[in-house]
Enzyme design. Structure first.
Site, PDB file in Angstrom:
ATOM      1  N   ASP A  80      13.783 106.625  -9.119  1.00 54.11           N
ATOM      2  CA  ASP A  80      12.616 105.738  -9.113  1.00 54.11           C
ATOM      3  C   ASP A  80      11.315 106.513  -9.216  1.00 54.11           C
ATOM      4  OD1 ASP A  80      13.260 106.752  -6.523  1.00 54.11           O
ATOM      5  OD2 ASP A  80      11.887 105.312  -5.607  1.00 54.11           O
ATOM      6  N   GLU A 147      13.956 106.339  -3.575  1.00 53.44           N
ATOM      7  CA  GLU A 147      13.426 107.429  -2.755  1.00 53.44           C
ATOM      8  C   GLU A 147      12.000 107.164  -2.315  1.00 53.44           C
ATOM      9  OE1 GLU A 147      11.384 111.373  -2.043  1.00 53.44           O
ATOM     10  OE2 GLU A 147      10.956 109.786  -3.487  1.00 53.44           O
TER      11      GLU A 147
END
Length: 488
Positions: A80, A147
């Site tokens: 991400d 994350e």
């Protein structure tokens, strides 16, 4: 030079993969497309590929002939990216690709975050999986999910999935540095309930905006003294309320816990008879703030524009509690490390102040490399908001990564760096959350280290990555894989 030109940069294998990543929307919490892309990437290479129950993708590449008994290496990066854009930039992070620009020695995006954090690490791991001439032992690549929003992918990683002995985290942001430790963190959410009230007679509306701040990573950049849009807006509202009875209808400041808030907008009601006093007060307090931040935030813009009178306001007693609590809430560096010069030990980021139809919500991210210091800061903040009548909730957080200066992989990588580049790398820890601490808790026998190219201003639209450092990063990674394979 725009977008697909980055495919011509060297090393082309890495930059071509990074270009492909920029075409796929991947903001935190919306990773379905990138997860599918990476899983298909592994399968199309004929490699063992799996997706676990929390959305992590694991791809295994067998050792080259004769290297089967070498130590297994895990490459780790997160899928991400942080979605941040400049005001006025039209971009839908859930659907639009990232448009890139080659700007001298750097690659940046066009008014948005670039996603080099951690797209360069993902692209490097993809290049390793594609490589046909690289000698190496068994390789696993762990692409973690979510994350940036809370490390839920690393937290949800189950024991027994990974087989390697060495973990190389590809999520650091300074060429020439080997990272061996990081801070842990905890998210705090405080909320005030309120009843909406009709705007009193004789009031008019204004929209107040705070824009032009640099923002940045709430760990890496927290020591730089940058302006916090929520603190600035609160100061303006406090003065407006004290001087002329300003009332708050709505507020929306900041967007992510791990980004220093760059913008805030508030809709307010001001007594018609007090408009001149309000504008005078705004001018005075804005001038003071701009003077204080003249070096760190030269583009700061504070504006109040006449708007439709709001129909409802937040009841004044709750508004006053919010003002006082946000004013008193700590923000920024709390303590520097006594063990490592120049390293922040403990900090907090007053990340979000936002109203909904019945609640005012304040969100903070607390970081520290010392667990007890983080716990003390949590009690401090919860005590403050408890006294103000708010409800405070803190999640379980994530652990820090304790440095191991005797790490075998650290010793080997230091030797390789000196031999490859003719200088000694800096060994350091960072005041940011890396997944190593969480993964190390699940796999305590792993020997871990983190490194990467030079990335500046992550988590902000100014994010950029240095082109030359990307090549060094990739070359260093390949050299490590070859040497570790040979010298078990």
């Amino acid at each position: 030079m725009m977008s697909n030109y980055i495919r011509e940069l060297h090393p082309q294998d890495l930059w071509n993969n990074f270009y492909r990543l920029t075409r796929i929307p991947r903001p935190s919490g919306h990773e379905e497309k990138i997860r599918s892309f990476i899983a298909d990437f592994g399968k199309n290479l004929g490699l063992e590929t799996s997706v676990d129950e929390v959305g992590n993708v694991i791809i295994r590449k067998p050792a080259t002939a004769g290297m089967e008994m070498c130590k297994g290496v895990i490459l780790q990066a997160h899928l991400d990216m942080v979605p941040q854009k400049n005001s006025g930039t039209l971009h839908d992070f859930e659907n639009d690709p990232i448009e890139t620009i080659v700007d001298g020695d750097w690659v940046r995006a066009c008014g948005t975050t670039l996603g080099a954090d951690n797209g360069i690490g993902v692209a490097a791991a993809m290049a390793v999986l594609e490589a046909t001439l690289l000698p190496h032992g068994p390789i696993e690549v762990l692409f973690t999910s979510d994350e940036e929003r809370g490390m839920s992918g690393a937290i949800g990683l189950k024991p027994g999935l990974l087989k390697g002995e060495i973990l190389l985290n590809l999520d650091s942001e300074d060429d020439g540095e080997l990272c061996i430790g990081c801070a842990g963190g905890v998210n705090g959410t405080m909320s005030f309930s309120f009843n909406g009230e009709a705007v009193p007679a004789g009031y008019t509306g204004f929209s107040i905006t705070v824009t032009g701040l640099k923002g940045g990573h709430s760990g890496v950049d927290i020591h730089l003294g940058r302006g916090n849009a929520n603190k600035i807006m609160n100061r303006i509202l406090f003065e407006g309320h004290a001087r002329c009875g300003l009332l708050l209808a709505s507020i929306d400041g900041g967007s992510l816990r791990n980004a220093i808030p760059r913008e805030s907008i508030a809709t307010v009601a001001v007594p018609v008879a007090g408009v001149e006093s309000f504008l005078d007060a705004l001018s005075v307090v804005s001038g003071k703030i701009k003077d204080e931040l003249s070096l760190t935030e030269p583009a700061l813009c504070i504006e109040a524009i006449p708007a439709e009178t709001p129909e409802m306001i937040i009841e004044e007693p709750v508004f006053v509690k919010l003002l006082k609590a946000v004013y008193a809430c700590p923000n920024g560096v709390m303590r520097m490390s006594s063990e490592m010069a120049g390293l922040v030990e403990t900090s907090t980021n007053l990340a979000i102040v936002r109203s909904s139809h019945a609640a005012l919500t304040i969100e903070c991210l607390l970081r520290s490399s010392v667990d007890s210091a983080r716990e003390e800061l949590q009690v401090m903040i919860s005590s403050l908001f408890d006294l103000a009548g708010a409800r405070s909730l803190f999640d379980k957080g994530y652990p820090g990564w304790k440095p191991n200066p005797d790490s075998p992989i650290l010793k080997k990588m230091r030797e390789i760096y000196i031999a490859s580049f003719g200088k000694v790398p800096e060994i350091r820890a960072v005041h940011a959350g890396l997944e190593c601490g969480i993964i190390g808790g699940t796999y305590p026998a792993l020997d871990m280290i983190s490194f990467g190219p030079t990335i500046r201003y992550p988590h902000s639209p100014d994010e950029k990555v240095n082109i030359a450092s990307v090549r060094k990063f990739r070359d260093f990674l390949l050299e490590i894989l070859g040497k570790v394979a040979i010298e078990r």
